[in-house]
Design an enzyme around this catalytic site. Structure first.
Site, PDB file in Angstrom:
ATOM      1  N   LYS A  46      76.738  80.781  41.309  1.00 29.03           N
ATOM      2  CA  LYS A  46      76.521  81.451  41.898  1.00 29.03           C
ATOM      3  C   LYS A  46      74.848  81.051  42.884  1.00 29.03           C
ATOM      4  O   LYS A  46      73.555  80.702  41.741  1.00 29.03           O
ATOM      5  CB  LYS A  46      76.194  82.715  42.366  1.00 29.03           C
ATOM      6  CG  LYS A  46      75.468  83.822  43.138  1.00 29.03           C
ATOM      7  CD  LYS A  46      76.925  83.586  44.515  1.00 29.03           C
ATOM      8  CE  LYS A  46      76.105  84.430  45.978  1.00 29.03           C
ATOM      9  NZ  LYS A  46      76.823  84.227  47.011  1.00 29.03           N
ATOM     10  N   CYS A 131      72.171  77.378  53.336  1.00 31.86           N
ATOM     11  CA  CYS A 131      72.916  79.230  53.343  1.00 31.86           C
ATOM     12  C   CYS A 131      72.592  79.311  54.629  1.00 31.86           C
ATOM     13  O   CYS A 131      71.371  79.285  55.267  1.00 31.86           O
ATOM     14  CB  CYS A 131      72.666  79.599  52.463  1.00 31.86           C
ATOM     15  SG  CYS A 131      73.186  81.023  52.663  1.00 31.86           S
ATOM     16  N   LYS A 166      72.336  69.885  48.452  1.00 29.79           N
ATOM     17  CA  LYS A 166      73.262  70.511  49.289  1.00 29.79           C
ATOM     18  C   LYS A 166      73.333  70.714  50.837  1.00 29.79           C
ATOM     19  O   LYS A 166      72.422  71.330  51.201  1.00 29.79           O
ATOM     20  CB  LYS A 166      73.910  71.348  49.109  1.00 29.79           C
ATOM     21  CG  LYS A 166      75.254  71.869  49.249  1.00 29.79           C
ATOM     22  CD  LYS A 166      75.732  73.492  48.765  1.00 29.79           C
ATOM     23  CE  LYS A 166      77.180  73.652  48.833  1.00 29.79           C
ATOM     24  NZ  LYS A 166      77.567  74.858  48.414  1.00 29.79           N
TER      25      LYS A 166
HETATM   26  C1  FMN Z   1      81.742  83.739  49.134  1.00 31.64           C
HETATM   27  C2  FMN Z   1      81.307  82.720  49.540  1.00 31.64           C
HETATM   28  C3  FMN Z   1      79.519  82.150  49.134  1.00 31.64           C
HETATM   29  C4  FMN Z   1      79.445  81.471  49.106  1.00 31.64           C
HETATM   30  N1  FMN Z   1      78.316  81.482  48.053  1.00 31.64           N
HETATM   31  C5  FMN Z   1      76.796  80.067  48.310  1.00 31.64           C
HETATM   32  C6  FMN Z   1      76.286  79.923  47.421  1.00 31.64           C
HETATM   33  O1  FMN Z   1      75.688  81.077  46.711  1.00 31.64           O
HETATM   34  N2  FMN Z   1      75.462  79.203  47.533  1.00 31.64           N
HETATM   35  C7  FMN Z   1      75.815  77.136  48.436  1.00 31.64           C
HETATM   36  O2  FMN Z   1      74.979  76.508  48.176  1.00 31.64           O
HETATM   37  N3  FMN Z   1      76.990  77.712  48.715  1.00 31.64           N
HETATM   38  C8  FMN Z   1      77.640  78.779  49.452  1.00 31.64           C
HETATM   39  N4  FMN Z   1      79.028  78.510  49.638  1.00 31.64           N
HETATM   40  C9  FMN Z   1      79.540  78.100  50.075  1.00 31.64           C
HETATM   41  C10 FMN Z   1      80.597  76.506  49.105  1.00 31.64           C
HETATM   42  O3  FMN Z   1      80.100  76.815  47.765  1.00 31.64           O
HETATM   43  C11 FMN Z   1      81.190  75.717  50.203  1.00 31.64           C
HETATM   44  O4  FMN Z   1      79.794  74.569  50.562  1.00 31.64           O
HETATM   45  C12 FMN Z   1      81.538  75.921  51.465  1.00 31.64           C
HETATM   46  O5  FMN Z   1      82.205  77.259  51.224  1.00 31.64           O
HETATM   47  C13 FMN Z   1      82.689  75.276  51.411  1.00 31.64           C
HETATM   48  O6  FMN Z   1      84.023  74.867  50.915  1.00 31.64           O
HETATM   49  P1  FMN Z   1      85.319  75.247  50.356  1.00 31.64           P
HETATM   50  O7  FMN Z   1      85.445  75.383  51.900  1.00 31.64           O
HETATM   51  O8  FMN Z   1      85.959  74.882  49.997  1.00 31.64           O
HETATM   52  O9  FMN Z   1      85.122  77.235  50.203  1.00 31.64           O
HETATM   53  C14 FMN Z   1      79.672  80.068  49.278  1.00 31.64           C
HETATM   54  C15 FMN Z   1      81.191  80.245  49.981  1.00 31.64           C
HETATM   55  C16 FMN Z   1      81.928  81.305  49.950  1.00 31.64           C
HETATM   56  C17 FMN Z   1      83.003  81.117  50.541  1.00 31.64           C
END
Ligand code: FMN
Ligand code: FAD
Ligand code: FES
Lengths: 317, 262
Positions: A46, A131, A166
């Site tokens: 996280k 973010c 990222k």
């Molecule tokens: C609930 C949630 C919390 C997230 N928190 C972070 C975070 O703290 N830092 C970050 O770089 N990305 C965060 N993300 C983004 C994910 O790491 C990822 O880049 C994004 O969800 C796309 O991938 P997916 O479609 O497989 O979920 C978060 C995504 C979700 C759904």
């Protein structure tokens, strides 16, 4: 033959290319009933900040077609508690840990990265400059190439660890952001973070998430993410990429590898299927064994062999 | 230990349109689950609903290897469950969350259970546990109208004490909110060793105002929109008094009302 699943991304070598995405895998320890943490390529924590952070008021999430919106607001225990309470347990599990970090200001990022320097058992640092769910910092850095460049250069100077940046899919020009991050010293680029979206409850005409907007993730974004990985791989050949966006099945992994990613991160799928990352490692192992191939050989196949890919990404022939 | 179980639908019982019970064969979960815990249920549709839904385990029979859920039809997930043919399989992630506490109460103690509508869901198992521990329980069940109270059929013979019904329109039982029915009993001098409650947020808010002054130790089974059910997404938080946010799936769902910022 060397291990067919092992991958090398610049200074970072991983046992296999299946990682879990930041914010969708807690601190890893929430998943030990479902996944052998040592068996996956790595896990991204996280997002960590210098001080513990409370996050946004609820409601923070809502389901959308083939995905979800979230505006958690980067709630986290803070880097100190992470290092003293979570990291030793992760090391005991044999996990490959990638620390995802964020801050409001440039110096916040640098301070968090410095605070991690003394800790053992961190394979790489991933900078979240993308973010969409905080009022300051976060995506503001990722959406401006000059700010990206300045931030990444400062952090680069503060750590010897492999540095992943990222990227934000909300940036006006993703390739320019990628180039800025790379030129300022990023070893690896991970893409993508969530897309800014919104859902409104028709009964009340109010946003379903208290923050108003949220980040869209899940299979709904996969074609967008694949296109972005393809574009960046094409524009910056040789830069190691981690693909992220809606990955839930082996075919999705193969798709991102073909687009040019050397490794991938599984995100939202962890919520509905907490064992998915371990299963993907097994399925990819079987796939490579059955075809007598290696993951490295699967990377970038969409860019080879004369196939025409039109549109903004350009054609190759 | 939490696990992702495959479960087969073996029985559906309909109380009234949109209010029903589903029973699954799921021996490992049936053995492991405690009253008050929940499971994350995935119906076999890929896109919508995409996320799993949380359901309190209403009852479990370790001998028969079954778990039961009480469901109110709301949207996509519950409509899919309502239509699902018998022998269909679903995936159940569980057991999740904490459980009601009963073991510390002395034999003969009297407790109150307060349920609003589908908030009755977690109580069949708790009531059996209470009877087995030699306690008595008054069961307060509230609903908007007689239809919502049709779920009372599931509690026939389960309540070791009085059953008090309340409906907003007065069609069945006492007229008004179930919290008012409880307040009348407390005002008349009835004393309980503990109160267990489950229902919508407005019911909890009203109940907190009753149990606080009465110094009645309480366990509220709370509900929040959940992304994962096991502490990974931080989507399910509830504002707290001791810290900004409580992660309701892993620190709850059962919380004492003083910890919640109303
Ligand atoms: C609930 C949630 C919390 C997230 N928190 C972070 C975070 O703290 N830092 C970050 O770089 N990305 C965060 N993300 C983004 C994910 O790491 C990822 O880049 C994004 O969800 C796309 O991938 P997916 O479609 O497989 O979920 C978060 C995504 C979700 C759904
Ligand atoms: C710990 C926990 C235990 C739960 N136990 C039970 C249980 O035992 N039985 C049961 O039936 N449900 C229970 N729920 C609620 C359940 O998880 C689902 O939210 C509910 O069934 C709706 O799902 P759906 O897919 O049908 O509706 P969705 O398609 O998710 O929702 C449709 C619309 O209704 C709204 N909505 C969602 N839930 C409610 C609600 N409760 N009241 C009014 N509007 C709502 C949503 O915001 C959305 O706009 C529990 C929830 C939690 C967190
Ligand atoms: S539902 Fe994901 S943390 Fe509670």
């Amino acid at each position: 033959m060397s291990d067919p699943l092992a991958v090398t991304l610049g200074p970072l070598t991983l046992n296999n290319p299946i990682l879990t995405a930041s914010g969708t895998f807690g601190y890893g320890l929430e998943f030990t009933d479902f996944v052998d943490l040592a068996a996956i390529g790595g896990l991204c924590t996280k997002g960590l900040s210098l001080k513990p952070h409370a996050g946004n008021a609820p409601p923070r999430i809502c389901e959308t077609p083939a995905g979800m919106l979230n505006a958690i607001g980067l709630q986290n225990v803070g880097v100190e508690a992470f290092v003293s309470e979570k990291l030793p347990k992760l090391r005991a599990c044999g996990a490959t840990v990638i620390a995802n970090v964020w801050g409001d200001l440039e110096d916040d990022y640098v301070t968090v990265v410095r605070a991690l320097e003394g800790a053992d058992g961190i394979a790489a640092v991933e900078l979240n400059i993308s973010c969409p769910n905080v009022r300051q910092g976060g995506m503001l850095f990722g959406n401006s190439p000059p700010l990206t460049r300045a931030l990444v250069a400062k952090v680069r100077a503060a750590t010897r660890r492999p540095l992943i940046v990222k990227l934000s899919p909300n940036a006006p020009d993703l390739v320019e952001s990628a180039r800025a991050a790379r030129e300022a010293g990023a070893d690896i680029l991970s893409l993508v973070n969530t897309f800014v979206g919104m859902a409104i409850a028709p009964e009340t005409a109010r946003p379903r998430i208290s923050f108003g907007t949220g980040g869209l993730s899940g299979p709904a974004i996969r074609p967008l993410a694949v296109r972005m990985v393809y574009q960046v791989a094409k524009a910056l050949p040789g830069v190691p990429l981690m693909g992220i966006g809606g990955i839930a099945e082996l075919s999705d992994v193969l798709e991102f590898l073909a687009a040019g990613a050397t490794a991938i991160q599984v995100g939202t799928a962890n919520f509905k299927d907490p064992g998915v990352s371990g299963r993907l490692v097994k399925e990819l192992t079987d796939y490579c064994a059955a075809r007598k191939t290696t993951v490295a050989a699967l990377v970038g196949r969409a860019h080879r062999g004369g196939g025409r890919v039109g549109g903004a990404a350009g054609a190759e022939g | 230990m939490k696990a992702d179980h495959r479960a087969t639908l073996t029985r559906r019982q309909i109380f009234s349109p949109g209010l029903f019970s589903v029973t699954f064969d799921c021996p490992d979960l049936a053995r492991a689950v405690l009253p008050g815990q929940f499971a994350m249920l995935e119906v076999p549709e890929r896109a919508q609903p995409y996320l799993r839904r949380a359901y309190s385990v209403a009852d479990a029979d370790a001998g028969a290897g079954t778990v039961e859920f009480l469901i109110k039809t709301i949207g996509r997930g519950t409509r899919a469950l309502e239509r699902m043919p018998e022998r269909s399989t679903v995936r159940l992630l569980g057991p999740m969350g904490n459980a009601f506490t009963v073991a510390d109460l002395p034999r003969g103690a009297r407790v109150a259970i307060v349920a609003g509508g589908i908030g009755a869901a977690p109580f069949p198992a708790l009531l059996r546990g209470i009877a087995k521990a030699g306690l008595s329980a008054d069961f307060f069940l509230g609903g908007r109208n007689a239809k919502e109270l049709s779920i009372r059929a599931r509690f026939d013979g389960l309540v070791p004490g009085e059953t008090v019904l309340a409906s907003d329109d007065g069609a069945l039982g006492e007229k008004g909110f179930v919290t008012e029915a409880l307040a009348r009993r407390l005002g008349a001098g009835t004393r309980y060793a503990r109160l267990y409650a489950c229902g919508p947020m407005p019911m909890f808010a009203a109940l907190a105002k009753v149990v606080g002054p009465a110094r009645l130790p309480s366990e509220f089974s709370t509900e929040a929109e959940m992304g994962c059910g096991f502490g990974a997404c931080l989507g399910c938080v509830i504002p707290g008094t001791e810290k900004p946010f409580i992660v309701s799936c892993s620190e709850g769902p059962i919380l004492s009302p003083e910890k919640i910022q109303w």
